[in-house]
Motif scaffolding. Structure first.
Motif, PDB file in Angstrom:
ATOM      1  N   TYR A   1      71.910  16.284  76.876  1.00 27.68           N
ATOM      2  CA  TYR A   1      71.201  15.280  76.084  1.00 27.68           C
ATOM      3  C   TYR A   1      70.628  14.224  77.014  1.00 27.68           C
ATOM      4  N   ARG A   2      69.403  13.809  76.728  1.00 27.90           N
ATOM      5  CA  ARG A   2      68.733  12.790  77.537  1.00 27.90           C
ATOM      6  C   ARG A   2      68.619  11.462  76.800  1.00 27.90           C
ATOM      7  N   LYS A   3      68.355  11.547  75.479  1.00 30.71           N
ATOM      8  CA  LYS A   3      68.166  10.323  74.701  1.00 30.71           C
ATOM      9  C   LYS A   3      68.900  10.437  73.367  1.00 30.71           C
ATOM     10  N   VAL A   4      69.845   9.529  73.187  1.00 28.41           N
ATOM     11  CA  VAL A   4      70.620   9.450  71.956  1.00 28.41           C
ATOM     12  C   VAL A   4      69.986   8.374  71.081  1.00 28.41           C
TER      13      VAL A   4
ATOM     14  N   ASP B   1      80.264   7.087  74.528  1.00 26.57           N
ATOM     15  CA  ASP B   1      81.005   8.123  75.232  1.00 26.57           C
ATOM     16  C   ASP B   1      80.101   9.326  75.531  1.00 26.57           C
ATOM     17  N   LEU B   2      79.339   9.748  74.545  1.00 27.56           N
ATOM     18  CA  LEU B   2      78.416  10.876  74.757  1.00 27.56           C
ATOM     19  C   LEU B   2      77.335  10.526  75.782  1.00 27.56           C
ATOM     20  N   ALA B   3      76.821   9.316  75.702  1.00 26.92           N
ATOM     21  CA  ALA B   3      75.789   8.893  76.655  1.00 26.92           C
ATOM     22  C   ALA B   3      76.328   8.875  78.079  1.00 26.92           C
ATOM     23  N   LYS B   4      77.533   8.375  78.260  1.00 23.17           N
ATOM     24  CA  LYS B   4      78.151   8.373  79.592  1.00 23.17           C
ATOM     25  C   LYS B   4      78.358   9.801  80.091  1.00 23.17           C
ATOM     26  N   HIS B   5      78.865  10.647  79.221  1.00 24.23           N
ATOM     27  CA  HIS B   5      79.156  12.030  79.607  1.00 24.23           C
ATOM     28  C   HIS B   5      77.898  12.774  80.065  1.00 24.23           C
ATOM     29  N   TYR B   6      76.803  12.567  79.363  1.00 23.01           N
ATOM     30  CA  TYR B   6      75.566  13.293  79.673  1.00 23.01           C
ATOM     31  C   TYR B   6      74.574  12.491  80.510  1.00 23.01           C
ATOM     32  N   GLY B   7      74.899  11.253  80.835  1.00 21.87           N
ATOM     33  CA  GLY B   7      73.954  10.418  81.577  1.00 21.87           C
ATOM     34  C   GLY B   7      72.715  10.115  80.757  1.00 21.87           C
TER      35      GLY B   7
ATOM     36  N   GLU C   1      70.408   7.957  77.783  1.00 18.47           N
ATOM     37  CA  GLU C   1      70.085   6.618  77.291  1.00 18.47           C
ATOM     38  C   GLU C   1      70.368   6.580  75.793  1.00 18.47           C
ATOM     39  N   ILE C   2      70.806   5.433  75.297  1.00 15.90           N
ATOM     40  CA  ILE C   2      70.937   5.226  73.850  1.00 15.90           C
ATOM     41  C   ILE C   2      69.813   4.310  73.407  1.00 15.90           C
ATOM     42  N   CYS C   3      69.071   4.739  72.399  1.00 12.17           N
ATOM     43  CA  CYS C   3      68.046   3.882  71.805  1.00 12.17           C
ATOM     44  C   CYS C   3      68.522   3.486  70.414  1.00 12.17           C
ATOM     45  N   TYR C   4      68.746   2.201  70.229  1.00 11.41           N
ATOM     46  CA  TYR C   4      69.174   1.667  68.945  1.00 11.41           C
ATOM     47  C   TYR C   4      67.928   1.414  68.112  1.00 11.41           C
ATOM     48  N   VAL C   5      67.861   2.058  66.949  1.00  8.90           N
ATOM     49  CA  VAL C   5      66.679   1.981  66.094  1.00  8.90           C
ATOM     50  C   VAL C   5      67.053   1.299  64.790  1.00  8.90           C
ATOM     51  N   GLY C   6      66.280   0.299  64.430  1.00  9.24           N
ATOM     52  CA  GLY C   6      66.504  -0.404  63.170  1.00  9.24           C
ATOM     53  C   GLY C   6      65.232  -0.434  62.351  1.00  9.24           C
ATOM     54  N   VAL C   7      65.382  -0.467  61.051  1.00  8.59           N
ATOM     55  CA  VAL C   7      64.239  -0.503  60.135  1.00  8.59           C
ATOM     56  C   VAL C   7      64.263  -1.827  59.389  1.00  8.59           C
ATOM     57  N   THR C   8      63.131  -2.484  59.370  1.00 11.02           N
ATOM     58  CA  THR C   8      63.005  -3.755  58.665  1.00 11.02           C
ATOM     59  C   THR C   8      61.662  -3.794  57.941  1.00 11.02           C
TER      60      THR C   8
END
Length: 137
Positions: free
Chosen positions: A2-5, A26-32, A34-41
């Motif tokens: 995984y590249r982008k969570v 944890d998954l992001a660390k394991h696979y190296g 990035e986490i992108c936090y997405v919010g809807v407004t």
């Protein structure tokens, strides 16, 4: 693998996301990844933010806090919807594709009788996304 969570987040329910946030980190660390936090407004003022710019800033601050707490690479994307009460799922699915996410991690709740009538956000994303979806209870 995984590249982008992608992590859909409702800033008004941060206190209910602890387990899913830890899982994503944890998954992001394991696979190296990035986490992108997405919010809807929405474009109109809401209890969480007076305008989309203020919401985007709060979401970016939240992402920075997560990066510091978990030691992962993060980004954030605030999506503006004409009516978040009915467009959230569609908006999130478009953002997943636009951002090139290859895994979605999101908090869900224990199923109730209403879930047989109206699917929750996690159910809809899992059913209609082209990428893997990890629902955390």
């Amino acid at each position: 693998m995984y590249r982008k969570v992608i992590f859909p987040v409702d800033l008004s329910h941060i206190d209910q996301l602890t387990k899913a946030l830890a899982t994503a980190a944890d998954l992001a660390k394991h696979y190296g990844a990035e986490i992108c936090y997405v919010g809807v407004t929405g474009a109109a003022p809401a209890p969480g933010a007076h305008n989309p710019e203020e919401y985007a800033k709060k979401l970016a601050n939240f992402a920075a806090e997560q990066a510091a707490a978990h030691g992962v690479s993060v980004s954030s994307k605030a999506c503006i919807s004409p009516d978040p009460s009915i467009d959230t799922d569609k908006t999130l699915l478009a953002a997943i594709t636009e951002l090139g996410g290859d895994l979605v991690v999101m908090q869900t709740h224990a199923p109730s009788a209403l879930d047989y009538i109206w699917a929750g956000h996690g159910d809809t994303i899992a059913a209609h996304s082209d990428v893997s979806v990890f629902l955390v209870r």
